[in-house]
Design a protein around this motif. Sequence first.
Motif, PDB file in Angstrom:
ATOM      1  N   GLN A   1       7.512   5.386   6.097  1.00 57.35           N
ATOM      2  CA  GLN A   1       8.805   6.017   5.824  1.00 57.35           C
ATOM      3  C   GLN A   1       9.034   7.209   6.749  1.00 57.35           C
ATOM      4  N   LYS A   2       7.978   8.018   6.917  1.00 64.55           N
ATOM      5  CA  LYS A   2       8.098   9.192   7.784  1.00 64.55           C
ATOM      6  C   LYS A   2       8.366   8.779   9.230  1.00 64.55           C
ATOM      7  N   ASP A  53       3.194  -0.694  14.066  1.00 69.27           N
ATOM      8  CA  ASP A  53       3.630  -0.705  12.665  1.00 69.27           C
ATOM      9  C   ASP A  53       4.185  -2.083  12.303  1.00 69.27           C
ATOM     10  N   ARG A  80      14.571   2.083  -1.880  1.00 64.82           N
ATOM     11  CA  ARG A  80      14.010   2.343  -3.215  1.00 64.82           C
ATOM     12  C   ARG A  80      14.816   1.635  -4.290  1.00 64.82           C
ATOM     13  N   ASP A 101       0.861  -1.180   0.000  1.00 59.83           N
ATOM     14  CA  ASP A 101       0.000   0.000   0.000  1.00 59.83           C
ATOM     15  C   ASP A 101       0.899   1.232   0.000  1.00 59.83           C
ATOM     16  N   GLU A 102       0.871   2.009  -1.096  1.00 60.26           N
ATOM     17  CA  GLU A 102       1.786   3.143  -1.239  1.00 60.26           C
ATOM     18  C   GLU A 102       1.568   4.207  -0.160  1.00 60.26           C
ATOM     19  N   GLU A 103       0.304   4.474   0.175  1.00 63.54           N
ATOM     20  CA  GLU A 103       0.000   5.486   1.189  1.00 63.54           C
ATOM     21  C   GLU A 103       0.545   5.055   2.550  1.00 63.54           C
ATOM     22  N   GLU A 104       0.317   3.768   2.900  1.00 58.84           N
ATOM     23  CA  GLU A 104       0.841   3.232   4.158  1.00 58.84           C
ATOM     24  C   GLU A 104       2.362   3.270   4.166  1.00 58.84           C
ATOM     25  N   ALA A 105       2.954   2.971   3.000  1.00 53.30           N
ATOM     26  CA  ALA A 105       4.417   2.964   2.898  1.00 53.30           C
ATOM     27  C   ALA A 105       4.996   4.352   3.145  1.00 53.30           C
ATOM     28  N   ARG A 106       4.314   5.385   2.630  1.00 53.47           N
ATOM     29  CA  ARG A 106       4.788   6.764   2.843  1.00 53.47           C
ATOM     30  C   ARG A 106       4.728   7.141   4.327  1.00 53.47           C
ATOM     31  N   LYS A 107       3.616   6.751   4.974  1.00 53.81           N
ATOM     32  CA  LYS A 107       3.477   7.029   6.409  1.00 53.81           C
ATOM     33  C   LYS A 107       4.569   6.314   7.199  1.00 53.81           C
ATOM     34  N   GLN A 148      16.791   4.207   4.619  1.00 54.54           N
ATOM     35  CA  GLN A 148      16.054   5.427   4.276  1.00 54.54           C
ATOM     36  C   GLN A 148      16.815   6.284   3.275  1.00 54.54           C
TER      37      GLN A 148
END
Length: 442
Positions: A319-320, A331, A432, A311-317, A427
């Motif tokens: 990462q932060k 998590d 990536r 899930d890209e949105e979950e992945a962004r959260k 990170q």
Amino acid sequence: MFNNLTDKLDKALHVLKGHGSITEVNVAETLKEVRRALLDADVNFKTAKEFTNRVKEKALGQNVLTTLQPGQLMVKIVKDELTELMGGDTAGIDLSGSPSVILMSGLQGSGKTTFSGKLANFLKTKKSKNPLLVACDVYRPAAINQLHVVGEQIGVEVYSEEGNMDPVDIATKAIAHAKQNGFNVVIVDTAGRLAVDEEMMTEIANIHAAIKPNETLFVVDSMTGQDAVNTAKTFNDRLNFEGVVLTKLDGDTRGGAAISIKSVVDKPIKFIGTGEKMEAIDVFHPSRMADRILGMGDVVSLVERAQEQFDEEEARKLQKKIAKNQFGFDDFMKQIQQVKKMGSMKDLIGMIPGAGKAIKDIDIDDDAFKGIEAIINSMTPQERSTPAVIDGNRKKRIAKGSGTSVQEVNQLLKQFNQMSKMMKMMQGGGGRKMMQMMNKMK
């Protein structure tokens, strides 16, 4: 999956390792063992003989490439021939038509009803289709109820008619119902029998003639080996089906059905069932299966399964959180749930090159995360979000609440800290880059 066959082929191909060149003598010795391994796996004798003859012809018909040792070249030839034997290219499923009609056939106990549900779930979630399941097994008392339970589990409507004992009539009315209500795929589950009999064959032939399906799939229990191949031939002579489904490939299967069936009935294997869960269905890729049989793993399928849960949105959260050192056990629990959705642990580990051999004698339970989940669930919200607050007294309470020991709690905390550091290091673009590399492998 195919552990015994993989071991025996590995031993057979080991004969050539250490030799400086391929000769008629060492090829004959190797292929004698390969043929024996195939026969032990319940591969049709004629198929096994023709297979080894083709490998011999190719092995003796070319020089060893400078970058390859004889053993490596033989593995490549065997891999290429196994791929061709199982169908060569990946076969698709015909979803044309309004609606597209798929007729399921097979013997009783082959997993037909369960697979109908898995296919409906696959088409709904992966192909964005709106499937309708149709209960046409009017003889087995629990069959209609079973299909309704499966349909409820995956959120797919099931069409059935209480008291109607005419499967042709039920199937015909179900298609009309699908057209009127916006269903674009109809999956018709039919009755099986304990043996091939004329009554059964006539009935399914009548259904086939009445509904003119886009696809007729023959469902085979892969654990029945050569008997399954012979039954498939009988069905194909009558129905001329479009493809084969192999179920229970996660069991102690010898692999003979998967290897032989294409050469005997000349119809592709389209899907495989790899477990009990509704998500345990894979499109059959001959090349990837050949890799797995030869112990080379299946990284591409592993990456695909991971990306399905990504899930890209979950992945962004996430990462932060990692960047701010806020990655906690909540998590971590989400990551565990995603891994569990990918399939059985032994199957997933078997997709890693070389790992299949390492775990062949190890029983890996699908509840491998149960202890970890129990420990995390015994933590307070503060402890899950800020693991640093967990002191000696808290560890004792967590261990008692989860039915584990303080040592196990310490071990999890240590592993969690190591993983957090590793994720922090990645990170800087490492993560990536890794994902980009994995995508290139597809």
